[in-house]
Motif scaffolding. Structure first.
Motif, mmCIF file in Angstrom:
data_model
loop_
_atom_site.group_PDB
_atom_site.id
_atom_site.type_symbol
_atom_site.label_atom_id
_atom_site.label_comp_id
_atom_site.label_asym_id
_atom_site.label_seq_id
_atom_site.Cartn_x
_atom_site.Cartn_y
_atom_site.Cartn_z
ATOM 1 N N THR A 85 0.923 -1.059 0.105
ATOM 2 C CA THR A 85 -0.027 -0.198 -0.133
ATOM 3 C C THR A 85 0.800 1.277 -0.074
ATOM 4 O OG1 THR A 85 -1.796 -1.143 1.088
ATOM 5 C CG2 THR A 85 -1.711 1.221 1.331
ATOM 6 N N ARG A 88 -2.331 7.158 -1.964
ATOM 7 C CA ARG A 88 -2.802 7.487 -3.401
ATOM 8 C C ARG A 88 -2.643 8.902 -3.670
ATOM 9 N NH1 ARG A 88 -5.161 3.484 -0.911
ATOM 10 N NH2 ARG A 88 -6.801 4.494 -0.226
ATOM 11 N N TRP A 93 -9.513 6.607 -5.494
ATOM 12 C CA TRP A 93 -10.151 5.241 -5.556
ATOM 13 C C TRP A 93 -9.632 4.581 -4.329
ATOM 14 C CZ3 TRP A 93 -11.634 3.840 -10.725
ATOM 15 C CH2 TRP A 93 -12.402 2.536 -10.687
ATOM 16 N N TRP A 94 -10.253 3.403 -3.987
ATOM 17 C CA TRP A 94 -9.885 2.555 -2.765
ATOM 18 C C TRP A 94 -8.444 1.878 -2.907
ATOM 19 C CZ3 TRP A 94 -14.878 1.785 -4.959
ATOM 20 C CH2 TRP A 94 -15.049 0.721 -5.939
ATOM 21 N N ASP A 95 -8.021 1.449 -1.663
ATOM 22 C CA ASP A 95 -6.848 0.606 -1.765
ATOM 23 C C ASP A 95 -6.957 -0.679 -2.471
ATOM 24 O OD1 ASP A 95 -4.059 -0.014 -0.908
ATOM 25 O OD2 ASP A 95 -5.072 -1.654 0.400
ATOM 26 N N HIS A 96 -5.852 -1.290 -3.261
ATOM 27 C CA HIS A 96 -6.208 -2.370 -4.072
ATOM 28 C C HIS A 96 -5.529 -3.638 -3.356
ATOM 29 C CE1 HIS A 96 -1.694 -1.919 -4.271
ATOM 30 N NE2 HIS A 96 -1.754 -3.146 -4.719
ATOM 31 N N ASP A 98 -6.360 -5.151 -0.577
ATOM 32 C CA ASP A 98 -7.326 -6.099 0.456
ATOM 33 C C ASP A 98 -8.667 -6.651 -0.723
ATOM 34 O OD1 ASP A 98 -8.435 -3.460 -0.044
ATOM 35 O OD2 ASP A 98 -9.515 -3.587 2.091
ATOM 36 N N LYS A 99 -8.457 -6.399 -1.875
ATOM 37 C CA LYS A 99 -9.358 -6.765 -3.219
ATOM 38 C C LYS A 99 -8.890 -7.724 -4.104
ATOM 39 C CE LYS A 99 -11.664 -2.719 -1.675
ATOM 40 N NZ LYS A 99 -10.512 -2.211 -0.975
ATOM 41 N N ASP A 103 -11.013 -5.909 -9.621
ATOM 42 C CA ASP A 103 -11.238 -4.874 -8.376
ATOM 43 C C ASP A 103 -9.890 -4.356 -7.952
ATOM 44 O OD1 ASP A 103 -12.316 -3.323 -6.390
ATOM 45 O OD2 ASP A 103 -13.317 -4.883 -5.386
ATOM 46 N N SER A 104 -9.091 -5.380 -7.799
ATOM 47 C CA SER A 104 -7.795 -5.129 -7.231
ATOM 48 C C SER A 104 -6.876 -4.293 -8.182
ATOM 49 C CB SER A 104 -6.930 -5.988 -6.759
ATOM 50 O OG SER A 104 -5.874 -5.880 -6.445
ATOM 51 N N ALA A 107 -7.953 -0.731 -9.479
ATOM 52 C CA ALA A 107 -7.810 0.197 -8.634
ATOM 53 C C ALA A 107 -6.240 0.475 -8.648
ATOM 54 C CB ALA A 107 -8.094 -0.554 -7.166
ATOM 55 N N GLU A 111 -4.252 4.060 -10.734
ATOM 56 C CA GLU A 111 -3.487 4.948 -9.711
ATOM 57 C C GLU A 111 -2.005 4.933 -10.364
ATOM 58 O OE1 GLU A 111 -1.786 7.116 -6.236
ATOM 59 O OE2 GLU A 111 -3.664 7.290 -7.494
#
Length: 293
Positions: A85, A88, A93-96, A98-99, A103-104, A107, A111
């Motif tokens: 991590t 960003r 966008w959300w952190d990748h 934990d996806k 989706d991962s 993300a 970025e």
């Protein structure tokens, strides 16, 4: 007198050196042909932000240490950090980490690849890519985010990712930095284009002997630095806006979706999202440099 950034050597994946009105930002992983992990991406972003904030800096030069500018994204060195991590900066966008699946990957690549290159393209100071040796795949993205490319006569350019079933790198500038028919050949064959061919296609501004590369780049940067800072910023924005009116930004968005469809297809039918290929396999499958018209 140069002012080099002072950090422990093991942390200097990017170095920062001011030479009068010009700053030299250098990717510093020569043992891995300057392959770009996320640590490099965020170190570059920090260096560019520092250069923008320094009113004494008029021009940014981007380089790669050692024999090569950049062999692309890090897909296999011990420093690969795809699961790490970072704060960003380029997109919301959300952190990748934990996806899973697309989706991962979307993300992360929104970025660190597409988002960062777009962010750097908008830097309000002229940027010159100083390219020697390999400029491959993700290396193209670094060079293409700059305003000029000056290459040594031993430089070569390649985007071989169609071998993975992927339609080009994430920052899909191909039809704009060269003509569409050349872009098709570049992608369909995966061949290496020589610096001189890249120059004929309009992708490279100047080609010079390797021994003259740095002097040529800094002479050009010094000439540019004599121009008014705000005038340079406005001229850069004007040309970037013209490219976007020609469809560059929306075209990249559409191809980014195709890029991720290819990753998902590879993961569904094969060993992994890269079709089971690593950096060595990609390098070994490359054809010699082509310099024809």
């Amino acid at each position: 007198m140069s002012r080099a950034e002072s950090r422990p050597a093991d942390e200097q994946v990017v170095t920062y050196e001011v030479r009068g009105p010009v700053v030299l930002v250098t990717v510093n992983r020569p043992e891995y042909r300057n392959a770009q992990n996320s640590k490099v991406t965020y170190a570059l972003d920090a260096a560019f932000t520092r250069a923008v904030d320094d009113d004494a800096v008029k021009v940014v030069v981007l380089a790669g240490s050692g024999e090569h500018f950049s062999a692309g994204h890090d897909i296999g060195t011990p420093g690969r950090d795809i699961d790490r991590t970072f704060e960003r900066k380029a997109v919301i966008w959300w952190d990748h980490t934990d996806k899973q699946g697309a989706d991962s990957r979307i993300a992360r690549e929104s970025e660190v690849y597409l988002g960062m290159c777009r962010r750097w393209r908008e830097i309000p100071k002229p940027m010159i890519a100083m390219v020697q040796g390999a400029c491959v795949a993700g290396g193209l993205m670094l060079a293409w985010a700059c305003d000029f490319i000056v290459a040594s006569d031993d430089a070569f350019f390649s985007d071989p990712v169609v071998r993975m079933g992927i339609p080009g790198v994430e920052y899909f500038a191909h039809p704009w930095v060269m003509n569409p028919r050349a872009a098709k050949e570049f992608l369909y064959t995966g061949d290496r284009f020589s610096a001189r061919r890249a120059h004929r296609l309009g992708m490279v501004n100047h080609v010079v002997p390797r021994a003259e590369l740095e002097d040529t780049v800094f002479a050009l940067a010094e000439r540019i630095s004599a121009m008014p800072r705000f005038g340079l910023a406005l001229a850069k924005k004007a040309i970037n806006q013209a490219e976007d009116l020609q469809g560059m930004r929306s075209g990249m968005d559409s191809v980014f979706g195709l890029h991720h469809a290819a990753h998902a297809h590879n993961a569904e039918v094969g060993a992994d999202s890269l079709a089971g290929l690593d950096a060595r396999a990609m390098r070994d499958s490359a054809r010699p440099v082509r310099g024809g018209a």
